[in-house]
Every structure is written in structure tokens, then in C-alpha cells.
Scaffold this active site. Structure first.
Site, PDB file in Angstrom:
ATOM      1  N   ARG A 175       0.770  -1.162  -0.056  1.00 31.13           N
ATOM      2  CA  ARG A 175      -0.177   0.053  -0.054  1.00 31.13           C
ATOM      3  C   ARG A 175       0.852   1.182  -0.050  1.00 31.13           C
ATOM      4  NH1 ARG A 175      -2.033  -3.647   4.319  1.00 31.13           N
ATOM      5  NH2 ARG A 175      -4.197  -4.280   3.655  1.00 31.13           N
ATOM      6  N   LYS A 199      -1.934  -2.577   8.125  1.00 31.98           N
ATOM      7  CA  LYS A 199      -3.056  -2.219   8.791  1.00 31.98           C
ATOM      8  C   LYS A 199      -3.153  -2.892  10.107  1.00 31.98           C
ATOM      9  CE  LYS A 199      -6.023  -0.777   5.119  1.00 31.98           C
ATOM     10  NZ  LYS A 199      -7.469  -1.108   4.355  1.00 31.98           N
ATOM     11  N   HIS A 270      -2.764   2.466  -5.526  1.00 36.78           N
ATOM     12  CA  HIS A 270      -3.640   1.208  -5.377  1.00 36.78           C
ATOM     13  C   HIS A 270      -3.628   0.471  -6.638  1.00 36.78           C
ATOM     14  CE1 HIS A 270      -5.374  -0.681  -1.718  1.00 36.78           C
ATOM     15  NE2 HIS A 270      -6.447  -0.761  -2.623  1.00 36.78           N
ATOM     16  N   ARG A 273      -1.036  -1.822  -7.150  1.00 31.43           N
ATOM     17  CA  ARG A 273      -1.213  -2.991  -6.157  1.00 31.43           C
ATOM     18  C   ARG A 273      -2.124  -4.070  -6.760  1.00 31.43           C
ATOM     19  NH1 ARG A 273      -0.969  -4.337  -0.501  1.00 31.43           N
ATOM     20  NH2 ARG A 273      -3.274  -4.900   0.423  1.00 31.43           N
ATOM     21  N   HIS A 296      -3.693  -9.017   3.428  1.00 29.13           N
ATOM     22  CA  HIS A 296      -4.906  -9.267   3.801  1.00 29.13           C
ATOM     23  C   HIS A 296      -5.054 -10.098   4.920  1.00 29.13           C
ATOM     24  CE1 HIS A 296      -5.961  -8.035  -0.837  1.00 29.13           C
ATOM     25  NE2 HIS A 296      -5.943  -7.312  -0.133  1.00 29.13           N
ATOM     26  N   TYR A 305      -9.263 -10.806  -6.741  1.00 25.00           N
ATOM     27  CA  TYR A 305      -8.233 -10.653  -7.888  1.00 25.00           C
ATOM     28  C   TYR A 305      -8.556 -11.713  -8.719  1.00 25.00           C
ATOM     29  CZ  TYR A 305      -6.425  -6.910  -5.260  1.00 25.00           C
ATOM     30  OH  TYR A 305      -6.219  -5.868  -4.395  1.00 25.00           O
TER      31      TYR A 305
END
Length: 324
Positions: A175, A199, A270, A273, A296, A305
Site C-alpha cells: 500500500r 493495517k 492502489h 497494487r 490481507h 483478484y
């Protein structure tokens, strides 16, 4: 104390009664401790809870005090609040966030003894529509990287940095905030991995390849020393004045590079990514490995994806097969 005119979408025209504002302050303080929430998330949740209470007061029947909340904050009232927003055309994503905020507020208010039961726990959020993310195809990504390599050929520090920015975003699938948060010590040159803080303050190791290694070496040898100042600290990537590169500047770099790349759409960090994840899966990478690489928390987030890859396969089939 009157509440003023309030829209059901969350914007209040006046303060709530002081007792209710104090409840919201206590709720926000609770949100700000324990879990890793950004200040923006805390503000958004408080704002949504404020909007909920303001909506309950639109008919002039309260709540005015903390004691009134148990009688007015009911499941039908919550559903009416959401229905009003749907009627005003609020996006599904906005409704889903407000459902999450209402559940959070209801849970907290129940634990705090303000509500006798957590009625908000029964709220259901609308399923968000899943949009296929925009991606570069492999040739477009390669051309964008060639564009940065040509720009960096003369060794100008900012061009070396820009090459590394695009290389790491695409090669590693990180990110933009993770990229800008990298320190020099986060680079393990021997193992060719980056230590990335994602995150929720979750740390992971992300490998990088030979092309990124060359871009890193050029930046650390010739680019960063030319830009570094006392304000640089340990930051890996620097702005023109020597401070840590910020996400807005990184977005501008990607925008400039892709807009200058023949045949490639102008995209965001993004999208690089997204492109990295899609190309990994198209190349045969295991979904779990891609999930780990991207940081994730669940495979479900990564599975979008696979839909991108399938859609591209269908498009190729429709364009090429005589029986399509």
C-alpha cells in the site's frame, strides 16, 4: 434544548443536548483506546452516532437525556434511520459503514449500562457491490517501469526516487501508506525482503526482485544521500526537501509516470497494487501466498483478484474465439 434541522445522512446542523454530546465523547474516547483505529475512523464513527441520535430527535420527541436513550434507540428506529438514508440515495458503502457504527455504538452503550439490551446487533448491512479494480496489463506495467528507468538513467535524485516508488508499489504490491512508512532499516538487502507495517500495526515480510534491488541500490547510493537533511531521520523515501515522502506525493509520482507511459492508463498507487496481485495470480501464484504478500487478513479480500483474472480471460475469449 433543540437539535435544529438534521439530515438523516449524518450532517447535524446543531449540537445535541450536552448530556448526549457527553455520551458521544465517552464513546469516541473508548474507540480511541485498545484497538488500532485511525483518528479519521474515530471521527467517522462518532459522526455517525451523532447523526443517529439527531435523527431520533427530528420529530421533537427526544431523546434529551441519557435516560431517554433506552426508550428511543430501538431496532425499528435504527431501521428507520437507515431506510431514510436509502431513500435519499446514500451509497451502499456509506450505509454499510453506518450500520457498523450503529452496531459499535449500541454494543458500547450496552456495556456502559446506558442501554438494557444491544438492539443494534440485529442490524444487517447491505452487501457491497463488488467492483473489479482497474489494473494495468503486464505489458503496460512493464512499459511504465521502463519509463521510470529511462527517467533515472542520468542519476538525478528525484528520478531515482520515482523509479523506486513505482518499482516497489508494483513489484511488492504494498500500500502507498506502507511504502511511505518504510525506514532504511526495513530493507533486508541480504534476503531481499522488506519489513512492512500494515493495517492494524501488523508486520509482514515482503520479498522484492532483482529489478527492485537495482532501483534500491541506485537510490541508496546516489539518490537519498543527495536529498537527505537533518529532517530525514530514518525514512527510506524522501521528498524534495528531505522529509519523509508522503502518500500524496507518491500518488502524484505514479500519476505522472503512468500518464507519460504510451498505451497505459493513468492510474493510482492502489491500481499498481491491484495489478501486482492480478499478475501474480495469472502467473500461477497460490491465493494464500498472495494474501500473505498483500497483508490481507482473510482470503475473501484477495479473492476479488481471481474475478479480475477470470474477467480478463472471458474478454480475451470473446475477442478471439470464433464461437464466442
Amino acid at each position: 434544548m433543540g437539535s435544529g434541522r438534521v439530515g438523516s445522512d449524518g450532517g447535524a446542523a446543531a449540537r445535541l443536548p450536552d448530556a448526549l454530546e457527553a455520551v458521544l465523547d465517552a464513546y469516541a474516547a473508548e474507540l480511541d483506546t485498545g484497538r488500532s483505529r485511525s483518528p479519521a475512523t474515530v471521527r467517522a464513527y462518532r459522526s455517525d452516532a451523532h447523526a443517529l441520535l439527531a435523527h431520533l430527535r427530528r420529530d421533537g420527541h427526544g431523546p434529551d437525556t441519557v435516560g431517554d436513550l433506552a426508550a428511543t434507540l430501538t431496532l425499528p428506529a435504527l431501521r428507520g434511520w437507515l431506510a431514510a438514508q436509502v431513500g435519499e440515495g446514500a451509497a451502499r458503502s456509506s450505509i454499510a459503514r453506518r450500520v457498523a457504527a450503529a452496531r459499535s455504538f449500541g454494543s458500547w452503550a450496552t456495556r456502559a449500562g446506558i442501554l438494557p439490551a444491544d438492539v443494534a446487533a440485529r442490524l444487517e448491512a447491505p452487501r457491497p457491490r463488488r467492483h473489479l479494480p482497474e489494473v494495468l496489463d503486464a505489458d503496460q506495467a512493464a512499459e511504465a517501469l521502463r519509463t521510470t528507468e529511462l527517467g533515472a538513467a542520468e542519476g538525478e535524485p528525484l528520478a531515482l526516487r520515482d523509479r523506486l516508488v513505482v518499482e516497489l508499489l508494483y513489484s511488492c504490491g504494498i500500500r502507498v501508506a506502507e511504502l511511505c512508512g518504510l525506514d532504511v532499516d526495513d530493507v533486508d538487502a541480504e534476503r531481499r525482503v522488506l519489513r512492512v507495517l500494515g493495517k492494524g500495526d501488523r508486520e509482514r515480510s515482503v520479498p522484492y526482485g532483482g529489478s527492485a534491488e537495482r532501483a534500491l541500490r541506485s537510490w541508496l547510493d546516489a539518490g537519498r544521500p543527495a536529498l537527505a537533511t537533518a529532517a530525514s531521520g530514518s525514512a527510506l523515501l524522501l521528498g524534495a526537501r528531505g522529509g519523509r515522502l508522503n502518500p500524496r506525493a507518491a500518488r502524484r509520482i505514479v500519476n505522472d509516470v503512468t500518464s507519460a507511459t504510451p498505451g497505459a492508463p493513468t492510474v493510482s498507487p492502489h491500481a499498481l497494487r491491484h495489478s501486482a496481485a492480478t499478475h501474480l495470480l495469472e502467473g500461477g501464484a497460490d491465493l494464500r501466498h498472495v494474501q500473505e504478500l498483500l497483508g490481507h487478513s482473510t482470503p475473501a479480500t484477495t479473492q476479488i483478484y481471481t474475478h479480475v483474472s477470470a474477467e480478463r480471460l472471458r474478454a480475451a475469449y470473446r475477442g478471439a474465439h470464433p464461437r464466442a
